[in-house]
Scaffold this motif. Structure first.
Motif, PDB file in Angstrom:
ATOM      1  N   ARG A  91       0.830  -1.203   0.000  1.00  0.00           N
ATOM      2  CA  ARG A  91       0.000   0.000   0.000  1.00  0.00           C
ATOM      3  C   ARG A  91       0.872   1.263   0.000  1.00  0.00           C
ATOM      4  O   ARG A  91       0.611   2.224  -0.734  1.00  0.00           O
ATOM      5  CB  ARG A  91      -0.922  -0.020   1.220  1.00  0.00           C
ATOM      6  N   LEU A  92       1.929   1.246   0.827  1.00  0.00           N
ATOM      7  CA  LEU A  92       2.821   2.398   0.900  1.00  0.00           C
ATOM      8  C   LEU A  92       3.597   2.583  -0.403  1.00  0.00           C
ATOM      9  O   LEU A  92       3.856   3.711  -0.825  1.00  0.00           O
ATOM     10  CB  LEU A  92       3.788   2.226   2.078  1.00  0.00           C
ATOM     11  N   GLN A  93       3.963   1.472  -1.037  1.00  0.00           N
ATOM     12  CA  GLN A  93       4.639   1.566  -2.335  1.00  0.00           C
ATOM     13  C   GLN A  93       3.723   2.233  -3.361  1.00  0.00           C
ATOM     14  O   GLN A  93       4.156   3.108  -4.123  1.00  0.00           O
ATOM     15  CB  GLN A  93       5.036   0.177  -2.816  1.00  0.00           C
ATOM     16  N   ALA A  94       2.454   1.831  -3.379  1.00  0.00           N
ATOM     17  CA  ALA A  94       1.501   2.419  -4.319  1.00  0.00           C
ATOM     18  C   ALA A  94       1.293   3.910  -4.060  1.00  0.00           C
ATOM     19  O   ALA A  94       1.018   4.681  -4.986  1.00  0.00           O
ATOM     20  CB  ALA A  94       0.166   1.682  -4.228  1.00  0.00           C
ATOM     21  N   MET A  95       1.458   4.317  -2.795  1.00  0.00           N
ATOM     22  CA  MET A  95       1.300   5.723  -2.426  1.00  0.00           C
ATOM     23  C   MET A  95       2.567   6.529  -2.691  1.00  0.00           C
ATOM     24  O   MET A  95       2.573   7.751  -2.537  1.00  0.00           O
ATOM     25  CB  MET A  95       0.941   5.825  -0.946  1.00  0.00           C
ATOM     26  N   GLY A  96       3.662   5.844  -3.053  1.00  0.00           N
ATOM     27  CA  GLY A  96       4.930   6.532  -3.291  1.00  0.00           C
ATOM     28  C   GLY A  96       5.637   6.927  -2.012  1.00  0.00           C
ATOM     29  O   GLY A  96       6.455   7.860  -2.009  1.00  0.00           O
ATOM     30  N   ALA A  97       5.373   6.203  -0.918  1.00  0.00           N
ATOM     31  CA  ALA A  97       5.983   6.535   0.374  1.00  0.00           C
ATOM     32  C   ALA A  97       7.487   6.294   0.350  1.00  0.00           C
ATOM     33  O   ALA A  97       7.970   5.303  -0.222  1.00  0.00           O
ATOM     34  CB  ALA A  97       5.343   5.705   1.479  1.00  0.00           C
TER      35      ALA A  97
END
Length: 247
Positions: free
Chosen positions: A38-44
């Protein structure tokens, strides 16, 4: 940065490493893997590689910036003793822990043998609590015997998610036990008698017992929200923690 956490038995998380791989049934529905994607998809920042094991040396100094005594869960998004983490990087993590005697650092692994290998040639800082996951008899219980060989001042068990009755087991040399059921869309149920068995053995052995949660299955075997199921076991919350002198 180190972050506040909703985990009941700690205060903040510190993730100088992210990413992991599955090694036993307790990993099946890994919350960290879901969160990392999820964080990868958000560009975190720090999750460019998703859930692949990644070292973050830039995060090593975070606990040094906090003077207020704090309990840190180390690598909530990984496993410090993963095979892809070199001992030299673990040395760097331990060095920070040693330089922060005001804090407690809780280190939990499913790779007990590698933890023991590391501890066989190095001193473990007194404020590093070393723990293993114990989800079942086949994979979890053997980790306890390995943990006993680790030269740590405080050794603990995270019996979460508890997937079956553990029967009778040895708590010698163990200073704390956490129990919890699984949460999430595919959570597996935990039976009340399994948790009560662990509690009763802890109380008999004088080991502090902490009941974290029922998860998404209640004591009555009914599926509902984690919040609605609450944290009561035998009619009360169990929030026992070890009493230690850090300095």
């Amino acid at each position: 940065m180190a972050t506040q956490t909703g985990i009941e038995w700690t205060e903040q998380t510190w993730n100088p490493i992210t990413g992991c791989t599955k090694v036993s049934p307790g990993c099946k529905h890994c919350y960290a893997e879901t969160m990392a994607k999820r964080l990868q998809a958000m560009g975190a920042n720090g999750y460019e590689n998703g859930f692949a094991v990644s070292l973050h040396p830039e995060r090593l100094g975070q606990p040094l910036q906090r003077s207020k005594p704090t309990t840190y869960f180390v690598n909530s998004m990984s496993d410090l003793f993963h095979e892809e983490v070199p001992f030299s990087f673990i040395d760097s993590v331990m060095s920070v822990i040693e330089r922060c005697p005001q804090h407690i650092f809780q280190i939990l692994t499913k790779r007990a043998e590698r933890m023991a290998e590391y501890g066989a040639t190095r001193d473990i800082p007194k404020n590093a609590w070393m723990g293993v996951s114990v989800e079942d008899k086949k994979y979890g219980l053997p980790r306890i015997d390995v943990l006993r060989t680790v030269p740590a001042a405080t050794r603990f068990l995270s019996v979460e998610p508890l997937l079956e009755d553990l029967g009778t087991f040895d708590l010698d040399g163990i200073h704390w036990v956490i129990v919890g059921g699984e949460s999430g869309a595919k959570a597996r149920p935990m039976k009340a008698e399994w948790a009560l068995n662990v509690k009763d053995q802890c109380l008999a052995a004088g080991v502090p017992f902490f009941f974290k949660q029922w998860g998404n299955w209640g004591a009555d075997g009914v599926r509902r929200s984690k919040k609605k199921n609450g944290r009561e076991l035998s009619g009360r919350n169990w929030d026992m923690i070890p009493t230690v002198q850090l300095r």
